[in-house]
Design a protein around this motif. Structure first.
Motif, PDB file in Angstrom:
ATOM      1  N   THR A  85      29.987  69.013 -29.212  1.00  0.00           N
ATOM      2  CA  THR A  85      29.871  70.447 -28.930  1.00  0.00           C
ATOM      3  C   THR A  85      30.654  70.799 -27.661  1.00  0.00           C
ATOM      4  O   THR A  85      30.946  69.932 -26.829  1.00  0.00           O
ATOM      5  CB  THR A  85      28.402  70.858 -28.738  1.00  0.00           C
ATOM      6  N   LEU A  86      30.970  72.084 -27.507  1.00  0.00           N
ATOM      7  CA  LEU A  86      31.726  72.537 -26.343  1.00  0.00           C
ATOM      8  C   LEU A  86      30.922  72.416 -25.057  1.00  0.00           C
ATOM      9  O   LEU A  86      31.442  72.012 -24.012  1.00  0.00           O
ATOM     10  CB  LEU A  86      32.168  73.991 -26.539  1.00  0.00           C
ATOM     11  N   TRP A  87      29.644  72.791 -25.133  1.00  0.00           N
ATOM     12  CA  TRP A  87      28.823  72.867 -23.921  1.00  0.00           C
ATOM     13  C   TRP A  87      27.931  71.643 -23.735  1.00  0.00           C
ATOM     14  O   TRP A  87      27.121  71.608 -22.812  1.00  0.00           O
ATOM     15  CB  TRP A  87      27.954  74.126 -23.963  1.00  0.00           C
ATOM     16  N   LYS A  88      28.071  70.657 -24.610  1.00  0.00           N
ATOM     17  CA  LYS A  88      27.250  69.431 -24.541  1.00  0.00           C
ATOM     18  C   LYS A  88      25.745  69.757 -24.549  1.00  0.00           C
ATOM     19  O   LYS A  88      24.945  69.088 -23.885  1.00  0.00           O
ATOM     20  CB  LYS A  88      27.583  68.609 -23.282  1.00  0.00           C
ATOM     21  N   LYS A  89      25.388  70.777 -25.299  1.00  0.00           N
ATOM     22  CA  LYS A  89      23.981  71.143 -25.434  1.00  0.00           C
ATOM     23  C   LYS A  89      23.793  71.902 -26.741  1.00  0.00           C
ATOM     24  O   LYS A  89      24.753  72.417 -27.327  1.00  0.00           O
ATOM     25  CB  LYS A  89      23.510  72.002 -24.258  1.00  0.00           C
TER      26      LYS A  89
END
Length: 228
Positions: A85-89
């Motif tokens: 994912t882009l936001w690591k969440k």
């Protein structure tokens, strides 16, 4: 409509942890981002990390539900998912949409809370969100995708626009209040002028001591000793 995978290339089924281990020439394992004061959590992490790593791309049907191997595979799967994912969440609720496809447990948040060295689970705004600890330095995302940088700049631009709008709106209201105060003072001055004018008009009609003849009679009586 169902989607069926008809071709599988095992060379592409390499997780981020496995790719990192290949570069370093070591065995694949998780990294821990906990302070040294978290003694018990660190002990549990090292015990968990000592077991062989299970790739999230392996078929889980041979693993017993609730076993240590299944837990290891689930942790690796969530780790890999967040790494992509882009936001690591991600929201745990959204992860739950893939429960059947990923073979995730019912109470995924409980399992993730058992591994604070790998994941950080937030309940902000009453929404469970899981973050990949190794992807953050404090609250700052370490490796930012170009799209993330663009989104952040756009967010900053929106904030600046909102600040400028609020500033202008404040000064417009302030100017309006000043004009209202000036008009109110002007109205009060007009009211006072009209009152004074009315009093002057009434004084001319009072007679008595304001009449010259009456003043003469008054002083004559006051200073004449022979007056009755």
């Amino acid at each position: 409509m169902e989607i069926e995978l008809v071709s599988w290339n095992p060379d592409l089924a390499v997780s981020k942890i496995e790719a990192s281990a290949q570069k370093q020439g070591s065995q694949p394992c998780f990294s821990c981002s906990l302070p040294s004061t978290w003694v018990k959590s660190l002990e549990r992490f090292h015990k968990f990390n000592a077991a062989p790593y299970i790739s999230p791309y392996l078929d889980p049907r041979g693993l017993a539900e609730g076993s240590e191997e299944m837990e290891k595979r689930t942790v690796g799967l969530v780790h890999e998912f967040l790494s992509l994912t882009l936001w690591k969440k991600a929201s745990i609720l959204k992860l739950g949409h893939f429960r059947r496809e990923f073979g995730l447990p019912e109470k995924l948040n409980v399992l993730l809370l058992k591994h604070p060295g790998i994941f950080y689970v937030s309940n902000k705004y009453q929404i469970y969100t899981v973050l990949l600890r190794e992807g953050y330095n404090g609250s700052e995302l370490i490796d930012k995708d170009p799209l993330v940088v663009v989104k952040e700049k756009f967010g900053e631009l929106m904030q600046e626009g909102l600040h400028e709008y609020n500033r202008r709106h404040y000064f417009v209201n302030l100017e309006k209040k000043k004009k209202d105060m000036v008009l109110a003072r002007s109205d009060k001055s007009k009211d006072r002028s009209s009152e004074i004018s009315d009093n002057d008009d009434q004084g001319d009609k009072l007679g008595g001591l304001f009449d010259p003849e009456e003043r003469k009679r008054f002083y004559k009586i006051l200073f004449d000793d022979t007056a009755p």
